[in-house]
Motif scaffolding. Structure first.
Motif, PDB file in Angstrom:
ATOM      1  N   ARG A   1       0.829  -1.202   0.000  1.00  0.00           N
ATOM      2  CA  ARG A   1       0.000   0.000   0.000  1.00  0.00           C
ATOM      3  C   ARG A   1       0.865   1.253   0.000  1.00  0.00           C
ATOM      4  N   ASP A   2       2.141   1.094   0.258  1.00  0.00           N
ATOM      5  CA  ASP A   2       2.995   2.258   0.534  1.00  0.00           C
ATOM      6  C   ASP A   2       3.945   2.560  -0.608  1.00  0.00           C
ATOM      7  N   TRP A   3       3.384   2.834  -1.777  1.00  0.00           N
ATOM      8  CA  TRP A   3       4.195   3.276  -2.903  1.00  0.00           C
ATOM      9  C   TRP A   3       4.671   4.715  -2.684  1.00  0.00           C
ATOM     10  N   ASP A   4       5.775   5.081  -3.325  1.00  0.00           N
ATOM     11  CA  ASP A   4       6.035   6.493  -3.555  1.00  0.00           C
ATOM     12  C   ASP A   4       4.851   7.007  -4.370  1.00  0.00           C
ATOM     13  N   LEU A   5       4.408   8.233  -4.094  1.00  0.00           N
ATOM     14  CA  LEU A   5       3.149   8.699  -4.669  1.00  0.00           C
ATOM     15  C   LEU A   5       3.259   9.212  -6.106  1.00  0.00           C
ATOM     16  N   GLY A   6       4.428   9.112  -6.722  1.00  0.00           N
ATOM     17  CA  GLY A   6       4.501   9.256  -8.168  1.00  0.00           C
ATOM     18  C   GLY A   6       4.735  10.648  -8.718  1.00  0.00           C
ATOM     19  N   TYR A   7       5.162  11.605  -7.879  1.00  0.00           N
ATOM     20  CA  TYR A   7       5.414  12.951  -8.404  1.00  0.00           C
ATOM     21  C   TYR A   7       6.610  12.957  -9.360  1.00  0.00           C
ATOM     22  N   ARG A   8       7.668  12.223  -9.007  1.00  0.00           N
ATOM     23  CA  ARG A   8       8.815  12.136  -9.904  1.00  0.00           C
ATOM     24  C   ARG A   8       8.437  11.405 -11.192  1.00  0.00           C
ATOM     25  N   ALA A   9       7.719  10.305 -11.044  1.00  0.00           N
ATOM     26  CA  ALA A   9       7.311   9.540 -12.218  1.00  0.00           C
ATOM     27  C   ALA A   9       6.454  10.390 -13.158  1.00  0.00           C
ATOM     28  N   GLN A  10       5.576  11.220 -12.571  1.00  0.00           N
ATOM     29  CA  GLN A  10       4.725  12.064 -13.392  1.00  0.00           C
ATOM     30  C   GLN A  10       5.538  13.101 -14.155  1.00  0.00           C
ATOM     31  N   GLN A  11       6.528  13.715 -13.483  1.00  0.00           N
ATOM     32  CA  GLN A  11       7.326  14.738 -14.148  1.00  0.00           C
ATOM     33  C   GLN A  11       8.193  14.134 -15.251  1.00  0.00           C
ATOM     34  N   ILE A  12       8.767  12.964 -15.009  1.00  0.00           N
ATOM     35  CA  ILE A  12       9.556  12.296 -16.050  1.00  0.00           C
ATOM     36  C   ILE A  12       8.668  11.968 -17.242  1.00  0.00           C
ATOM     37  N   THR A  13       7.485  11.429 -16.964  1.00  0.00           N
ATOM     38  CA  THR A  13       6.546  11.093 -18.031  1.00  0.00           C
ATOM     39  C   THR A  13       6.146  12.339 -18.813  1.00  0.00           C
ATOM     40  N   THR A  14       5.903  13.435 -18.102  1.00  0.00           N
ATOM     41  CA  THR A  14       5.548  14.690 -18.754  1.00  0.00           C
ATOM     42  C   THR A  14       6.665  15.151 -19.684  1.00  0.00           C
ATOM     43  N   ARG A  15       7.908  15.069 -19.212  1.00  0.00           N
ATOM     44  CA  ARG A  15       9.044  15.469 -20.040  1.00  0.00           C
ATOM     45  C   ARG A  15       9.145  14.591 -21.289  1.00  0.00           C
ATOM     46  N   ILE A  16       8.973  13.299 -21.131  1.00  0.00           N
ATOM     47  CA  ILE A  16       9.081  12.383 -22.265  1.00  0.00           C
ATOM     48  C   ILE A  16       7.964  12.651 -23.270  1.00  0.00           C
ATOM     49  N   GLN A  17       6.746  12.817 -22.775  1.00  0.00           N
ATOM     50  CA  GLN A  17       5.624  13.064 -23.681  1.00  0.00           C
ATOM     51  C   GLN A  17       5.773  14.391 -24.419  1.00  0.00           C
ATOM     52  N   ALA A  18       6.315  15.399 -23.719  1.00  0.00           N
ATOM     53  CA  ALA A  18       6.536  16.694 -24.380  1.00  0.00           C
ATOM     54  C   ALA A  18       7.574  16.568 -25.483  1.00  0.00           C
ATOM     55  N   GLN A  19       8.609  15.784 -25.243  1.00  0.00           N
ATOM     56  CA  GLN A  19       9.645  15.572 -26.258  1.00  0.00           C
ATOM     57  C   GLN A  19       9.055  14.853 -27.472  1.00  0.00           C
ATOM     58  N   ILE A  20       8.232  13.849 -27.221  1.00  0.00           N
ATOM     59  CA  ILE A  20       7.605  13.121 -28.324  1.00  0.00           C
ATOM     60  C   ILE A  20       6.702  14.056 -29.127  1.00  0.00           C
TER      61      ILE A  20
END
Length: 851
Positions: free
Chosen positions: A562-581
């Motif tokens: 139940r105790d994942w990191d809440l994904g703020y870093r993952a979201q920002q990395i994904t945002t950067r990748i999607q913007a590049q694409i």
């Protein structure tokens, strides 16, 4: 800024030499008498020829200007023997120190002060499990570990005392006559237990929930431990974004019981944090970033893979860069691999070979549970039957004192940890009554996957020689503890992700509370099959991101945690990748490195605009004015970043500091980003009220924090905010793992380096974390290394280490990579023989002795 607030125990690292080494004050006299010769006498031979007994054929060691070795041998045994020799050349004190920790033998070096630590480690049984794992190794793998040990011992045969490392000269003042023992395969395998402990799972979260429940309602506890935001943040293997799962309830304790439980639970948490953290200080930012993009998105048409594991800062760096090359790659000698190694362990942990590349981030599954046991004399109850406890004694040798004998008891769940200290003992007296259990004698046991002999020691070599996805997954199936996210790419253009590891299946509950140990209904029924763990190969998106975020959607059939990191870093990395694409621009090695340096603060994105709209009077208005045009980046020269982070700390203290039990106050990071971000939409929530400081409501609380931050900033940096800099507050001192926090300034000067001004912050992609429970912004958690691997041309890959290759203070390679690391720069990562031989500054030939 004042310094009255002590650091919390989670940041102590291995700060246990204070007092024990006060006599080291005479080190100044020693240094004055022996001078440069004493410091440099342990520097290793890097060029020429050295005869090495035990080699079958000569081995060449090429080192570049950073001292990074590329080892070339005719056969695997010579290759790993040479690796052991080279590790010992540069890092033997580190290796020797670690093995004393993992074996529960620190008292032999540092005296009686270390008996409690040794007792803890021996009760957990790291060394005993490692010895069992060595016996389970297949003959080939065992031969690799033995060859590595033979290489270490070949170096020890010709070096001793201060010739090995300066630390031995220091240790000789405290413990004269000490001589290191020969290295064994079990010394190497035991290091895997230290890895598992430092990345152990959510025990701290479980204890935090229990502590919070002593003072708060179940609803409040759930507010402070929010679930993963599946609807807004990505999961590693993708899939639909269902609604967030409901929070598990926490049963309230009565008022009297809550007061009584606070102290033992606090001491329990302190006891866990007190175990030496060999990978650096543990904390909320321990994690990692890793992502891979397919060739359809890159300038070369082949994948690019990036990785930067986040660990506690330690000196020397936890990582040691190296290349291990068979002179000719064949079935008999299949290794041609380069990357990051651990001194003390053969093989390459993270890196690439001539076909595949991989990265690690911490999966973070729930792999440990605490149990209350009904103990009667030498037995315990299980399903109404008295079962004999297992029990044995061990003798701890103590430098300068009499040996200490301890008794270690265990149930079928694991070792009884309430025998270790009063902290655990107290909880067994108080908790049963609070939980509604009947009167009786109770003990507390720990069940943890790392205490079961496993196969991770074999997995390293299997990964190093894998050449395709099927072989890589087969190797991953052996990687049992600690569970890591494994990211994959290959020269054929494939990308993939695999979650490995032993993850328990529970008969009841979700692993967030102490379990009744006297019934098999609360135990484990087995482990999630490897085939049922999250995995993906060549996803349609063309990229995969792992940043300790949820590995799978909420409806994934296997429960991991139940105790994942809440994904703020993952979201920002994904945002950067999607913007590049979306831009149509192809990814390059530099593009990937620029994402590693991303310092956009997701917390600031949601909170800073609200602060900027506050109507403040007087000088404090100058502070919020900094936020109006801020780009929300935590740059080293940013005045706005400095002001925002000060406001954030003041806000957490004012909102929660005196409302929560000891040991649970917010350190900052992703969890608190979510908590406060949610509360921003609830301006009348009681969390915004603090009667002690006369504040009521969201805007009053925010204004209070903003004003306190202005006062703090002017005290620290002056009244002109145009001169403020985040880097002047946010600094890192690289602290030696063994002597760096001795409390003896001359000794710390010898082994520590810094401070270094840094950008970034907690839970941003450039994760340079600090602790809001302190009144400083000192950096404790860092990207311990950074790598970008090009599958089109491995020689175009880049890497950097936190400090340097050498563990010898004042050696040119002791901290030579740190300034580059500080500036988010990297070094060329040369892999082909032509490239690394041309770049070689030193070449050492280890000569086989056939006499």
């Amino acid at each position: 800024m004042g310094t009255d607030t002590p650091r919390t125990s989670r940041h102590r690292g291995i700060r246990f030499l204070i007092g024990a080494l006060v006599t080291v004050l005479v080190l100044g006299v020693v240094a004055a008498g022996l001078g440069v010769w004493t410091v440099q006498r342990s520097f290793p031979t890097l060029s020429g020829r050295v005869v090495m007994t035990g080699l079958h054929h000569d081995v060449s060691v090429y080192r570049d200007s950073a001292g990074i070795p590329q080892i070339v041998a005719d056969n695997p045994k010579d290759l790993f023997m040479a690796q052991g020799y080279v590790h010992a050349q540069d890092r033997f004190w580190e290796m020797d120190f670690r093995r004393h920790v993992t074996a529960g033998r620190l008292s032999e070096l540092f005296g009686a002060s270390q008996v409690p630590t040794d007792t803890f480690i021996r009760t957990l049984g790291w060394r005993a499990v490692a010895e069992k794992e060595v016996k389970l190794l297949d003959p080939e793998t065992l031969s690799f570990y033995q060859a590595y040990a033979d290489g270490v011992n070949a170096y020890l045969a010709t070096h001793q005392g201060a010739d090995l490392s300066l630390e031995y000269a220091v240790l000789g003042i405290q413990t004269p006559g000490y001589k290191p023992e020969k290295w064994t395969p079990a010394d190497s395998v035991a290091w895997l237990k230290a890895m598992a402990w430092d990345l152990r799972s959510n025990l701290d979260d479980e204890i935090d929930r229990a502590l919070l429940s002593t003072k708060l309602t179940p609803e409040q506890v759930a507010q402070l431990h929010p679930d993963y935001p599946f609807a807004s943040h990505p999961t590693i293997i993708g899939g639909p974004a269902p609604a967030a799962t409901a929070a598990a309830s926490v049963e309230p304790l009565g008022e009297a019981a809550s007061v009584a439980a606070a102290a033992p639970l606090t001491r329990l948490k302190a006891a866990l944090d007190g175990v030496p953290a060999l990978m650096g200080p543990a904390g909320s930012d321990i994690g990692s970033n890793s992502w891979v993009v397919s060739g359809s998105l890159t300038d070369t048409g082949k994948p690019l893979l990036a990785n930067d594991p986040h660990l506690g800062a330690v000196m020397p760096s936890i990582w040691y860069q190296a290349g291990l090359h068979c002179l000719k790659v064949t079935a008999e000698c299949p290794f041609d691999v380069s990357g990051y190694t651990f001194s003390g362990l053969p093989g390459v942990i993270i890196g690439h070979n001539d076909r595949v590349a991989w990265g690690f981030t911490n999966l973070g599954p729930d792999v440990a549970d605490l149990y209350l046991e009904k103990v009667k004399g030498t037995s315990y109850e299980m399903d109404g039957v008295e079962v004999p406890l297992t029990s044995h004694t061990e003798k701890i040798k103590v430098a300068g004192g009499a040996p200490v004998t301890i008794t270690i008891r265990a149930t079928e769940h694991g070792p009884i940890v309430s025998d270790i200290s009063d902290a655990f003992g107290t909880i067994t007296h108080d908790y049963p009554t609070k939980a509604g259990y009947p009167d009786g004698d109770y003990a507390l046991s720990l069940q943890w996957t790392a205490l079961t002999p496993g196969r991770t020691a074999s997995a390293i070599f299997a990964i190093d020689r894998s050449t395709n996805w099927d072989q890589f997954r087969a190797a991953a199936s052996l990687f049992e503890v600690p569970s890591q996210n494994l990211l994959y790419s290959d020269v054929d253009g494939n990308i993939g992700y695999q979650a490995p590891g032993l993850i328990p299946i529970r008969r009841s509950g979700d692993g967030t509370a102490v379990n009744p140990g006297w019934t098999s209904a609360s135990g484990w029924s087995g482990y999630i099959p490897f085939s049922a763990l999250p995995s993906v190969f060549n996803p349609p998106s063309g990229f995969i991101v792992t940043a300790n975020n949820a590995a799978a959607p909420a409806d994934f059939p296997a429960f991991i945690t139940r105790d994942w990191d809440l994904g703020y870093r993952a979201q920002q990395i994904t945002t950067r990748i999607q913007a590049q694409i979306a831009s149509g621009e192809k990814f390059t090695v530099k593009t990937m490195a620029s994402i590693q340096a991303d310092d956009v603060d997701a917390n600031a994105v949601q909170l800073a605009p609200v602060l900027a709209d506050l109507k403040l009077s007087g000088d404090a208005a100058k502070g919020v004015a900094l936020l109006k045009k801020w780009d929300h980046r935590d740059g080293v020269d940013s005045a706005a970043a400095a002001y925002f982070q000060m406001t954030w700390r003041q806000l957490l203290v004012a909102m929660f500091g005196d409302k929560l039990p000891d040991g649970t106050r917010p350190a900052g990071g992703d969890r608190w980003f979510s908590v406060v971000g949610t509360l921003l939409g609830q301006p009348d929530s009681p969390w915004w009220t603090n009667k002690k400081i006369g504040v009521s409501g969201r805007d009053e609380m925010l204004a209070y924090a903003a004003k306190k931050a202005w006062e703090e900033g002017t005290d620290a940096m002056g009244g002109d905010p145009s001169t403020w800099r985040w880097g002047s507050l946010h600094t890192l001192e690289l602290t030696n793992a063994s002597f760096g926090e001795s409390g003896v300034p001359p000794l710390e000067w010898l082994f520590n380096r810094g401070p270094y001004e840094l950008p970034g912050s907690t839970s941003v992609v450039d994760a340079l974390g600090w602790d809001a429970t302190e009144n400083t912004y000192d950096v404790h958690w860092v990207p311990s290394m950074r790598q970008v691997i090009s599958l089109a041309d491995f020689d175009q890959s880049t890497w950097i280490n936190l400090s340097g290759e050498s563990g010898h203070a004042f050696h040119p390679n002791y901290a030579d990579q740190t300034t580059l690391w500080q500036q988010n720069q990297t070094r060329p990562w040369l892999f082909t023989p032509k490239a690394y031989q041309k770049a070689a500054k030193d070449t050492l030939v280890l000569k086989a002795n056939h006499d």
